[in-house]
Design a protein around this motif. Structure first.
Motif, PDB file in Angstrom:
ATOM      1  N   GLY A 439      17.504 -10.331 -38.503  1.00 57.20           N
ATOM      2  CA  GLY A 439      18.477 -10.136 -37.438  1.00 57.20           C
ATOM      3  C   GLY A 439      17.900  -9.578 -36.159  1.00 57.20           C
ATOM      4  O   GLY A 439      18.518  -9.696 -35.095  1.00 57.20           O
ATOM      5  N   ILE A 440      16.709  -8.970 -36.227  1.00 58.64           N
ATOM      6  CA  ILE A 440      16.091  -8.393 -35.026  1.00 58.64           C
ATOM      7  C   ILE A 440      15.801  -9.480 -33.998  1.00 58.64           C
ATOM      8  O   ILE A 440      15.951  -9.270 -32.783  1.00 58.64           O
ATOM      9  N   ALA A 441      15.400 -10.651 -34.481  1.00 59.46           N
ATOM     10  CA  ALA A 441      15.022 -11.728 -33.567  1.00 59.46           C
ATOM     11  C   ALA A 441      16.239 -12.403 -32.931  1.00 59.46           C
ATOM     12  O   ALA A 441      16.120 -13.038 -31.873  1.00 59.46           O
ATOM     13  N   GLY A 442      17.390 -12.283 -33.556  1.00 58.32           N
ATOM     14  CA  GLY A 442      18.584 -12.926 -33.020  1.00 58.32           C
ATOM     15  C   GLY A 442      19.516 -11.918 -32.367  1.00 58.32           C
ATOM     16  O   GLY A 442      19.077 -10.918 -31.803  1.00 58.32           O
ATOM     17  N   ASN A 443      20.814 -12.195 -32.456  1.00 55.67           N
ATOM     18  CA  ASN A 443      21.797 -11.285 -31.858  1.00 55.67           C
ATOM     19  C   ASN A 443      22.652 -10.610 -32.925  1.00 55.67           C
ATOM     20  O   ASN A 443      23.810 -10.265 -32.680  1.00 55.67           O
ATOM     21  N   TYR A 444      22.077 -10.440 -34.099  1.00 61.95           N
ATOM     22  CA  TYR A 444      22.797  -9.870 -35.246  1.00 61.95           C
ATOM     23  C   TYR A 444      23.367  -8.489 -34.908  1.00 61.95           C
ATOM     24  O   TYR A 444      24.554  -8.219 -35.133  1.00 61.95           O
ATOM     25  N   TYR A 445      22.543  -7.639 -34.366  1.00 67.19           N
ATOM     26  CA  TYR A 445      22.969  -6.266 -34.082  1.00 67.19           C
ATOM     27  C   TYR A 445      23.921  -6.217 -32.884  1.00 67.19           C
ATOM     28  O   TYR A 445      24.879  -5.429 -32.869  1.00 67.19           O
ATOM     29  N   GLU A 446      23.675  -7.054 -31.902  1.00 69.77           N
ATOM     30  CA  GLU A 446      24.571  -7.105 -30.751  1.00 69.77           C
ATOM     31  C   GLU A 446      25.962  -7.583 -31.179  1.00 69.77           C
ATOM     32  O   GLU A 446      26.987  -7.083 -30.687  1.00 69.77           O
ATOM     33  N   HIS A 447      25.990  -8.551 -32.093  1.00 62.89           N
ATOM     34  CA  HIS A 447      27.274  -9.057 -32.596  1.00 62.89           C
ATOM     35  C   HIS A 447      28.045  -7.947 -33.317  1.00 62.89           C
ATOM     36  O   HIS A 447      29.274  -7.852 -33.187  1.00 62.89           O
ATOM     37  N   ILE A 448      27.333  -7.126 -34.060  1.00 61.50           N
ATOM     38  CA  ILE A 448      27.987  -6.008 -34.758  1.00 61.50           C
ATOM     39  C   ILE A 448      28.623  -5.058 -33.749  1.00 61.50           C
ATOM     40  O   ILE A 448      29.772  -4.625 -33.904  1.00 61.50           O
ATOM     41  N   LEU A 449      27.890  -4.711 -32.711  1.00 65.86           N
ATOM     42  CA  LEU A 449      28.438  -3.807 -31.687  1.00 65.86           C
ATOM     43  C   LEU A 449      29.660  -4.419 -31.011  1.00 65.86           C
ATOM     44  O   LEU A 449      30.663  -3.730 -30.768  1.00 65.86           O
ATOM     45  N   GLN A 450      29.577  -5.695 -30.694  1.00 67.12           N
ATOM     46  CA  GLN A 450      30.702  -6.347 -30.030  1.00 67.12           C
ATOM     47  C   GLN A 450      31.931  -6.370 -30.932  1.00 67.12           C
ATOM     48  O   GLN A 450      33.050  -6.034 -30.511  1.00 67.12           O
ATOM     49  N   THR A 451      31.725  -6.728 -32.202  1.00 69.17           N
ATOM     50  CA  THR A 451      32.846  -6.925 -33.126  1.00 69.17           C
ATOM     51  C   THR A 451      33.469  -5.615 -33.579  1.00 69.17           C
ATOM     52  O   THR A 451      34.698  -5.451 -33.547  1.00 69.17           O
ATOM     53  N   TYR A 452      32.625  -4.690 -33.981  1.00 69.48           N
ATOM     54  CA  TYR A 452      33.137  -3.493 -34.660  1.00 69.48           C
ATOM     55  C   TYR A 452      33.334  -2.285 -33.743  1.00 69.48           C
ATOM     56  O   TYR A 452      33.976  -1.319 -34.142  1.00 69.48           O
ATOM     57  N   ILE A 453      32.778  -2.369 -32.528  1.00 71.96           N
ATOM     58  CA  ILE A 453      32.955  -1.247 -31.600  1.00 71.96           C
ATOM     59  C   ILE A 453      33.693  -1.707 -30.335  1.00 71.96           C
ATOM     60  O   ILE A 453      34.818  -1.288 -30.071  1.00 71.96           O
ATOM     61  N   LEU A 454      33.105  -2.598 -29.598  1.00 72.40           N
ATOM     62  CA  LEU A 454      33.683  -2.950 -28.302  1.00 72.40           C
ATOM     63  C   LEU A 454      35.035  -3.655 -28.425  1.00 72.40           C
ATOM     64  O   LEU A 454      35.932  -3.440 -27.592  1.00 72.40           O
ATOM     65  N   ASP A 455      35.191  -4.488 -29.437  1.00 72.49           N
ATOM     66  CA  ASP A 455      36.460  -5.208 -29.611  1.00 72.49           C
ATOM     67  C   ASP A 455      37.391  -4.509 -30.599  1.00 72.49           C
ATOM     68  O   ASP A 455      38.410  -5.083 -31.001  1.00 72.49           O
ATOM     69  N   ASN A 456      37.056  -3.296 -30.972  1.00 70.32           N
ATOM     70  CA  ASN A 456      37.798  -2.595 -32.029  1.00 70.32           C
ATOM     71  C   ASN A 456      38.724  -1.536 -31.422  1.00 70.32           C
ATOM     72  O   ASN A 456      38.260  -0.552 -30.841  1.00 70.32           O
ATOM     73  N   PRO A 457      40.056  -1.714 -31.552  1.00 72.80           N
ATOM     74  CA  PRO A 457      40.982  -0.707 -31.013  1.00 72.80           C
ATOM     75  C   PRO A 457      41.203   0.474 -31.947  1.00 72.80           C
ATOM     76  O   PRO A 457      41.907   1.424 -31.585  1.00 72.80           O
ATOM     77  N   TYR A 458      40.604   0.411 -33.135  1.00 76.03           N
ATOM     78  CA  TYR A 458      40.865   1.428 -34.166  1.00 76.03           C
ATOM     79  C   TYR A 458      39.860   2.568 -34.021  1.00 76.03           C
ATOM     80  O   TYR A 458      38.804   2.568 -34.632  1.00 76.03           O
ATOM     81  N   TYR A 459      40.179   3.511 -33.142  1.00 76.79           N
ATOM     82  CA  TYR A 459      39.289   4.647 -32.914  1.00 76.79           C
ATOM     83  C   TYR A 459      40.118   5.872 -32.548  1.00 76.79           C
ATOM     84  O   TYR A 459      41.300   5.778 -32.185  1.00 76.79           O
ATOM     85  N   ALA A 460      39.460   7.017 -32.645  1.00 77.58           N
ATOM     86  CA  ALA A 460      40.070   8.278 -32.201  1.00 77.58           C
ATOM     87  C   ALA A 460      39.045   9.051 -31.384  1.00 77.58           C
ATOM     88  O   ALA A 460      37.902   9.228 -31.825  1.00 77.58           O
ATOM     89  N   LEU A 461      39.441   9.464 -30.207  1.00 75.40           N
ATOM     90  CA  LEU A 461      38.644  10.369 -29.376  1.00 75.40           C
ATOM     91  C   LEU A 461      39.328  11.732 -29.453  1.00 75.40           C
ATOM     92  O   LEU A 461      40.429  11.911 -28.932  1.00 75.40           O
ATOM     93  N   VAL A 462      38.666  12.656 -30.147  1.00 72.78           N
ATOM     94  CA  VAL A 462      39.272  13.961 -30.415  1.00 72.78           C
ATOM     95  C   VAL A 462      38.375  15.050 -29.832  1.00 72.78           C
ATOM     96  O   VAL A 462      37.152  15.018 -30.002  1.00 72.78           O
ATOM     97  N   SER A 463      38.995  15.995 -29.130  1.00 66.92           N
ATOM     98  CA  SER A 463      38.261  17.103 -28.519  1.00 66.92           C
ATOM     99  C   SER A 463      38.733  18.424 -29.098  1.00 66.92           C
ATOM    100  O   SER A 463      39.912  18.589 -29.429  1.00 66.92           O
ATOM    101  N   LEU A 464      37.792  19.345 -29.205  1.00 68.30           N
ATOM    102  CA  LEU A 464      38.081  20.695 -29.701  1.00 68.30           C
ATOM    103  C   LEU A 464      37.707  21.668 -28.592  1.00 68.30           C
ATOM    104  O   LEU A 464      36.549  21.721 -28.183  1.00 68.30           O
ATOM    105  N   ILE A 465      38.706  22.416 -28.112  1.00 66.55           N
ATOM    106  CA  ILE A 465      38.531  23.251 -26.920  1.00 66.55           C
ATOM    107  C   ILE A 465      38.578  24.724 -27.313  1.00 66.55           C
ATOM    108  O   ILE A 465      39.496  25.159 -28.016  1.00 66.55           O
TER     109      ILE A 465
END
Length: 974
Positions: A439-465
Motif C-alpha cells: 500500500g505504500i506505493a499506491g494510495n492505500y493510506y490516503e484512501h483510509i484517511l479520506q474514508t475514515y477521517i475526512l468523510d466521517n461525521p462520527y467524531y467528538a471534539l471534547v475539551s477539558l477546562i
C-alpha cells in the motif's frame, strides 16, 4: 503426545478448527464445550511459560462499576476456597509468572501463568472456582469492602463512603486525561455499553446494590458467555479433562444476552467540561482537547495496523506533519495520537495538552486542512516505510518487558474473538504486513484517511477546562449529601451503619482459619530452584572502550546499549543531562534535519532510546555510578547503519533550531503537567529517600526536581533559547567521551563480531576524555514535604536508611517485602484503609521505603507504617505459611528473561558489582527464611520509622488538614 484433530471430541470439547500460525510458531485449536457452550482456544507450542485465561463479555448499562467490582470480588473466596482473599494466598504461595484480573469496557479477563505444571493447575482451579462459585453472591461484606459502603466509627462521626474500587476510581479520575476519556465515550456512545464507565464513576458507585451486583454475575458469568484461552507446552488432555469434570460439566448451555449494541452515529459533537485544579494553581495552558473518530470497520486487523502506521506518521514521529501543524498554530504544546482497538467500534484520536479554551475552534479546521493536503499530495513514503518497519520489528521481536507472551497473545485474540470474528487474525500478521507494504506505493493510506477521517461525521471534539476550587466544591457537595442522608436516618438506623462498619473492620482484621488456608494448594520448598540464575557475560576492551557481551539467541536482532559514566559532572549540569535525554534524537544534526533523522532511525533500527539512571553501590548509598544510557536494537544486517546513527546523534546534534527546541521543551512540560499525579507514587518514593540518600537525590533530579526545572526552563525558553541550547551542547560534549563509555552487546557471537567491526566508526571519533571518580554534592536533609494537588487521593511515603542504624541487607528482606505487600500492608492500607495498594522497597545500600497508592487516607497510613515493628515483633506463622511467602517471593524475582531484559540484568550486576556468589548468598538466605528471621527485623524497622522521613502527594484539603505531619507544604509547578 495427544494429537487433536478437527471434528473430534475430547472430554466434551469439540475441535472446530486446527491450524498452524507460523508468526507465533503455534498450532492453534479452536474448540467449544458441547454441554456448557464455553468457547476455547488452545495455542500449542514449546513455551514452558503456560497461560490460562477465562474471559466474559460484560456489558454494563450504568456507571456503578459493577464489572470492575465483580472482578475484584470473585477473588474474595469461593466454594472450594472459603478464604477472605484466595487471590492474596496465591500471590504469596505460587510460582506464577502472571496473576491478575482486568476489567475492560466490554469484557472481564482472568489470566494466570506459570512455568510449573502443578502450580499452573492450582492457579486454574482457584480462578475457575472463583468466577463460577464466588462467595460474593451471599456475603454482602464483599461488596462493602471491594465496592463501597457507608462508613462511620461512631454515631457522632461524619458519614463517608469507603471501598477499594470507590477509592481506586477517585484516583483514576484525579488525572484529567482519564476524565477526558470518560466524557469522550459518553458523547460518542450515548446508547451503548461504551457510553458508561465499566470501571465505575465514584458519583455512581454508591448506587450499586447487592441485588444488582449478584444479578450481574448471574447474567454474565456463565460458561456460555465465556472465552477460555490456553497457551504453551502443557498436557492438554489432562487440562481439558480437569476443566470439564471440575467445572464445565456442572453447567448446561444457555442463551446469554451480552451482545454489544452498535451505536448509530449521534452526529458530530463539540463539547467542553470543567476539571478541578488546586486553588493556587494557574489555569493558563492547562486545557486539554481530544478529537476522536469512530472507525466502524477497524475490526479488520489489517486496517487496525494501518491506523497504527498512520498514527505514528501523522502524530507520534518527530517528523509528524499533523502534530507540527497543530503546534505551529499554537493550539497546544503536547500533541499525541492513539488508535484504540479492543472495541466493537474502535477509535482514532488526537490528544492536545498544554492548551487554552479558545483554541478549540481551530482544531477541526487545522486537522481537515492538513489531512486534505496530505491526501492530495500523498504521504511521505519514507515516513510510511519507517513507521511500518517499527511495527513489524515490534511484532517479530515479541518482547513484552517480562510479561508472558501467551498473556499478550490472549489479549490480542479477544480483539476479534469477542465480536464473533476469527481469534487468530490478530496473531497471523504476515498477510497484513504484505498489504501494508504494498500500500505504500499506491494510495492505500490516503484512501483510509479520506474514508475514515475526512468523510466521517462520527467524531467528538471534547475539551477539558481547568477550574480552581472545583474539587473542593465537589467534596463539599458530597459531604453535604451524606450529612443530609445521615440526618434523615433514625438513631437505630445510624447505629446499624456504625455496627455494619465495625463488623466489616472486624472481618478485615480477622485471620483465615488454618483449615481454610489448607484449601489453597501450594508447593513445598523442595520444589524450588536452589541455584541463583547465572547470567553469562564476557568482558573485554575493544575499539577504545570497555565491552560487555551477553550471549543469547535473539532471532536476528542485536541489542546494543551504550553507558556513559557521569562521574565528574557538576551538580548544576545534572538537570540539563536529564533534559538532554528528553531531547537528543529529536533535534537537528549537522548531517540531517530532525525529521530526516527520525526517518533514518525508523528505517534502519527497531528504536533508539535515551535515559539517565544510577546504579548504587551495594553497601553505601553515597557511592554510585550515574550513567547516560543509549539503548538500541537493530536487525543484525543494519549494524553498520546503527553505528553511523549513534555517531551522528552523540557527536553532531545541534541545538541552534530554537523553534524546535522551544517546541520540545514546552511539550515536555505539558507532558509532566498531565502525568505528574499519575506517577505520584514514584515521585514521593524518590523524594522521601532523597532526604537521606545521595543516590536518590540524583534520581530525584529526574523526578519532582526535574518537573521544577522543566517548568522554569519552559517559562523562559522563548527568550533564553540560545543560552539553553548552548548549555545543552556543552553538556553533550562533556559526557560523550571514550573514557566514559561501556558498550553492552546482547546477541550471537557473530552479532558481537559484527558490532566490534563497526564500532570504531563511532568510538574512534569520540573525544578521549578522562575517567573521574568524583560525584556531585547534594543537600541531603529532611524536608518532610506535603505536595498539594487537586487530586482526590494520596500517595503516602515514609522511609530512610537501615545501614545508617548498623543493619545489613539480607535475602530475608525480599521475603519481608512479600509479607508486607500481601499481608500487613495489604490488610492495613488496602483492605481496612480502602487504598488501591501499597509498595515496599528494600535496597542493598540500606535505602528503604513504604508507599501507599491511591490512598483516601494520610495520617492513618503513616500510623500503619509506624505500627509495623510491633507487628513484626509478634510475627508467628506456620512453616507452611512461611513457605508460601518464600514461594511468592521467588515468583517475583524468577521472571523469565527476554534477551533485552537479560542484558539489562547483566549490566545491573556489572555496575553494582553483584557477583554470582553474592546473588547465590541472597537466594540461600531467601530460601531459608523463617518466622524468627522476620521477627529479628523488627528493631531495624523501628529505628528507620523513628527517623520520621515523610513525603506525601495528594489532596490539598487533606494535606492542609494534617499539616502537622510536615515541615513544608508545597504545590506542583505551574
Amino acid at each position: 503426545m495427544l494429537n487433536l484433530k478437527e471434528n473430534t471430541v475430547l472430554h466434551g470439547f469439540h475441535v472446530d478448527r486446527a491450524v498452524y500460525v507460523k508468526e507465533i510458531d503455534s498450532q492453534a485449536y479452536e474448540m467449544h464445550h458441547e454441554q456448557s457452550g464455553a468457547k476455547v482456544l488452545y495455542l500449542k507450542n514449546n513455551d514452558d511459560n503456560k497461560v490460562f485465561s477465562i474471559s466474559f463479555r460484560t456489558t454494563p448499562s450504568d456507571s456503578t462499576g459493577v464489572p470492575h467490582i465483580c472482578e475484584h470480588s470473585t477473588l474474595c473466596g469461593s466454594r472450594k476456597f472459603p478464604l477472605k482473599e484466595p487471590f492474596v494466598e496465591l500471590v504469596k504461595g505460587s510460582l506464577n509468572t502472571f496473576l491478575n484480573a482486568m476489567t475492560f469496557p466490554d469484557k472481564t479477563m482472568y489470566p494466570v501463568a506459570s512455568r510449573n505444571a502443578m502450580d499452573f493447575k492450582n492457579l486454574m482451579d482457584v480462578y475457575l472456582d472463583a468466577v463460577f462459585f464466588p462467595n460474593m453472591l451471599k456475603d454482602e461484606q464483599v461488596l462493602m469492602q471491594e465496592g463501597w459502603h457507608y462508613d462511620m466509627d461512631s454515631p457522632e462521626a461524619p458519614m463517608t463512603y469507603r471501598g477499594v474500587v470507590y477509592n481506586e476510581m477517585k484516583g483514576v479520575f484525579s488525572s484529567p486525561d482519564s476524565l477526558l476519556e470518560r466524557h469522550i465515550m459518553e458523547n460518542l456512545f450515548p446508547d451503548t455499553t461504551y457510553g458508561v464507565e465499566s470501571g465505575g464513576d465514584p458519583d455512581d458507585i454508591p448506587n450499586l446494590t447487592q441485588e444488582a451486583f449478584a444479578a450481574f454475575h448471574a447474567t454474565y458469568y456463565h460458561p456460555s458467555n465465556s472465552y477460555i484461552f490456553l497457551y504453551g507446552d502443557m498436557d492438554i488432555d489432562a487440562t481439558l479433562e480437569f476443566i470439564d469434570s471440575e467445572y464445565l460439566s456442572h453447567f448446561t448451555r444457555e442463551n446469554i444476552d451480552s451482545a454489544i449494541g452498535r451505536q448509530a452515529c449521534p452526529g458530530s459533537i463539540v463539547q467542553s467540561y470543567p476539571y478541578g485544579i488546586a486553588t493556587d494553581e494557574k489555569s493558563d495552558h492547562k486545557t486539554l482537547h481530544s478529537l476522536t473518530y469512530v472507525v466502524d470497520d477497524a475490526l479488520d486487523p489489517t486496517l487496525g495496523l494501518a491506523f497504527k502506521v498512520l498514527t505514528y506518521v501523522l502524530l507520534l514521529s518527530p517528523a509528524a506533519p499533523l502534530k507540527k501543524a497543530l503546534i505551529d498554530a499554537g493550539v497546544g504544546k503536547d500533541i499525541s495520537g492513539d488508535f484504540q482497538d479492543g472495541l466493537l467500534q474502535p477509535l482514532w484520536g488526537i490528544s492536545i495538552n498544554g492548551s487554552d479554551p479558545d483554541k478549540q475552534e481551530k482544531i477541526l479546521h487545522i486537522v481537515h486542512q492538513v489531512l486534505h493536503q496530505i491526501v492530495a499530495k500523498g504521504i511521505d513514503r519514507d515516513l510510511l516505510t519507517g513507521a511500518l518497519n517499527r511495527i513489524e520489528f515490534s511484532l517479530r521481536e515479541a518482547d513484552f518487558a517480562g510479561r508472558p507472551k501467551g498473556l499478550i497473545y490472549g489479549i490480542r485474540c479477544m480483539d476479534t474473538w469477542l465480536y464473533g470474528k476469527d481469534p487468530l487474525e490478530p496473531l497471523a500478521y504476515e498477510q497484513a504486513l504484505q498489504v501494508l507494504r504494498k500500500g505504500i506505493a499506491g494510495n492505500y493510506y490516503e484512501h483510509i484517511l479520506q474514508t475514515y477521517i475526512l468523510d466521517n461525521p462520527y467524531y467528538a471534539l471534547v475539551s477539558l477546562i481547568p477550574e480552581q476550587g472545583l474539587t473542593e466544591k465537589h467534596d463539599k457537595a458530597l459531604a453535604d449529601t451524606l450529612a443530609a442522608y445521615k440526618a434523615s436516618l433514625t438513631k437505630e438506623q445510624i447505629q446499624a451503619v456504625v455496627e455494619a462498619s465495625q463488623a466489616l473492620k472486624q472481618r478485615q482484621a480477622s485471620q483465615d482459619s488454618p483449615e481454610a488456608l489448607l484449601t489453597i494448594p501450594t508447593l513445598s520448598r523442595k520444589d524450588l530452584e536452589v541455584r541463583a540464575e547465572d547470567i553469562e557475560m564476557h568482558e573485554e576492551d575493544a575499539a577504545g572502550v570497555h565491552i560487555c557481551y551477553v550471549p543469547d539467541f535473539t532471532n536476528g536482532i542485536t541489542y546494543v546499549n551504550a553507558y556513559f559514566d557521569l562521574h565528574g559532572v557538576e551538580t548544576a549540569d545534572i538537570p540539563y543531562i536529564y533534559l538532554l535525554s528528553d531531547l537528543i534524537g529529536d533535534m537537528d544534526t549537522t548531517v540531517h534535519s530532525y525529521h530526516e533523522l527520525a526517518s533514518c532511525i525508523d528505517l534502519y533500527t527497531g528504536g533508539i532510546d535515551y535515559a539517565v539512571s544510577a546504579f548504587s553501590d551495594r553497601t553505601d548509598n553515597t557511592k554510585y555510578v550515574p550513567v547516560f544510557r543509549i539503548k538500541a536494537k537493530v536487525l543484525s544486517q543494519n549494524l553498520n547503519k546503527l553505528m553511523t546513527l549513534l555517531k551522528e546523534i552523540s557527536m553532531d546534534t545541534i541545538f541552534s533550531n530554537t523553534e524546535r527546541l522551544t517546541e520540545l521543551i514546552e511539550e515536555t512540560k505539558a507532558g509532566w503537567d498531565m502525568d505528574a499525579f499519575r506517577r505520584g507514587h514514584t515521585i514521593v518514593m524518590h523524594r522521601v529517600l532523597s532526604y537521606v540518600s545521595p543516590v536518590e537525590n540524583f534520581c530525584d533530579a529526574g523526578e519532582l526536581s526535574y518537573y521544577d526545572f522543566i517548568s522554569d526552563i519552559a517559562a523562559r525558553i522563548r527568550t533564553d533559547a540560545e543560552q539553553i541550547g548552548a548549555r545543552l551542547t556543552a553538556v553533550m560534549k562533556k559526557i560523550f567521551t571514550q573514557a566514559a563509555l561501556t558498550v553492552e552487546i546482547t546477541g550471537s557471537q557473530a552479532d558481537k563480531t559484527a558490532v566490534l567491526s563497526f564500532l570504531p566508526q563511532w568510538t574512534a571519533v569520540l573525544p578521549a576524555g578522562r575517567k573521574s571518580k568524583s560525584l556531585c554534592r547534594f543537600d541531603v536533609t529532611q524536608k518532610n514535604e506535603g505536595i498539594m494537588t487537586s487530586g482526590k487521593v494520596q500517595y503516602v511515603a515514609k522511609g530512610g536508611n537501615f545501614r545508617a542504624h548498623g543493619y545489613e541487607y539480607t535475602g530475608v528482606l525480599m521475603v519481608l517485602d512479600t509479607i508486607l505487600q500481601y499481608g500487613y500492608l495489604w490488610t492495613k492500607i488496602r483492605v481496612q484503609g480502602g487504598a488501591y495498594g501499597a509498595f515496599t522497597r528494600f535496597y542493598d545500600n540500606g535505602d528503604m521505603v513504604f508507599c501507599s497508592y491511591r490512598d483516601p487516607n494520610l495520617g492513618s497510613s503513616v500510623a500503619a507504617y509506624d505500627g509495623l515493628a510491633d507487628y513484626l515483633e509478634h510475627f508467628d506463622v506456620s512453616d507452611r505459611e512461611m513457605t508460601k511467602y518464600v514461594i511468592g517471593t521467588l515468583s517475583r524475582i524468577d521472571v523469565p528473561l527476554t534477551p533485552s531484559l537479560r542484558g539489562d540484568k547483566a549490566m545491573n550486576r556489572y555496575f553494582t558489582k553483584t557477583t554470582q556468589a553474592v546473588a547465590q548468598a541472597r537466594r540461600d538466605q531467601l530460601l531459608a527464611a523463617s518466622a524468627a528471621d522476620i521477627r529479628a527485623i523488627a528493631p531495624m524497622i523501628r529505628a528507620v520509622m523513628a527517623d520520621n522521613n515523610i513525603c506525601v502527594m495528594g489532596s490539598e484539603t487533606q494535606i492542609r488538614k494534617e499539616a502537622a505531619l510536615f515541615r513544608e507544604l508545597i504545590s506542583l509547578p505551574d
